[in-house]
Design a protein around this motif. Sequence first.
Motif, short mmCIF file in Angstrom:
data_model
loop_
_atom_site.label_atom_id
_atom_site.label_comp_id
_atom_site.label_asym_id
_atom_site.label_seq_id
_atom_site.Cartn_x
_atom_site.Cartn_y
_atom_site.Cartn_z
N TRP A 53 -41.41 16.61 -23.53
CA TRP A 53 -41.11 17.82 -24.82
C TRP A 53 -40.10 17.02 -25.81
O TRP A 53 -40.45 17.09 -26.97
N ILE A 81 -32.30 16.41 -23.22
CA ILE A 81 -33.29 15.89 -22.32
C ILE A 81 -32.69 16.73 -20.98
O ILE A 81 -33.52 17.37 -20.10
N LYS A 82 -31.50 16.40 -20.59
CA LYS A 82 -30.92 17.10 -19.59
C LYS A 82 -31.10 18.70 -19.55
O LYS A 82 -31.41 19.39 -18.48
N ALA A 88 -39.31 18.56 -13.39
CA ALA A 88 -38.53 18.97 -14.78
C ALA A 88 -38.22 17.69 -15.48
O ALA A 88 -38.31 17.84 -16.71
N ASP A 143 -33.42 23.44 -17.26
CA ASP A 143 -34.35 24.85 -17.69
C ASP A 143 -35.44 24.95 -16.77
O ASP A 143 -35.93 25.88 -16.08
N LYS A 192 -33.14 20.69 -21.13
CA LYS A 192 -34.58 20.99 -20.80
C LYS A 192 -35.00 20.64 -19.60
O LYS A 192 -35.57 21.65 -18.99
N ALA A 193 -34.38 19.64 -18.76
CA ALA A 193 -34.92 19.47 -17.46
C ALA A 193 -34.30 20.53 -16.63
O ALA A 193 -34.95 21.19 -15.64
N GLN A 201 -41.13 16.66 -17.50
CA GLN A 201 -41.84 17.45 -18.78
C GLN A 201 -40.60 17.57 -19.80
O GLN A 201 -41.01 17.63 -20.95
N ALA A 202 -39.50 17.28 -19.31
CA ALA A 202 -38.43 17.37 -20.47
C ALA A 202 -38.36 16.08 -21.30
O ALA A 202 -38.34 16.32 -22.44
N GLN A 203 -38.62 14.91 -20.82
CA GLN A 203 -39.13 13.55 -21.38
C GLN A 203 -40.02 13.88 -22.30
O GLN A 203 -40.23 13.37 -23.42
#
Length: 120
Positions: A51, A19-20, A44, A25, A22-23, A47-49
Amino acid sequence: MAWNMNNYPESMKNLEGPIKQKAIDVANRLVEEGYEEGRSIAIAITQAQKWVGEQTSQYHLVPHTNGWAIKRANAEKASYVFDTKAKALQKAQSLSSNQETSLVIHKQDGTIERQQNFAH
């Protein structure tokens, strides 16, 4: 300055690995597009969560002692069991399409054969 896994915003400190990453990125991309840092970070993380939630909602078509099973990612028990792969595949594709998620199809030995994405 671009963030990375060693240097990231304080608000990301409690996020777990995938998650971190992706956040980070997403936040870097948003900043590059001109978003303000604070807004980028908030977007971010959300969105990461989302994803990661999508990754765990996908279906898997896997071999089963009674034929072939359809399981949610990380689920212990099968949602459905069929005597043939063809029947299981038809149901799995229908479920994945209706729920707009992905389907991971495995071979008899358990390795991944292919993946189909039904997200719109």
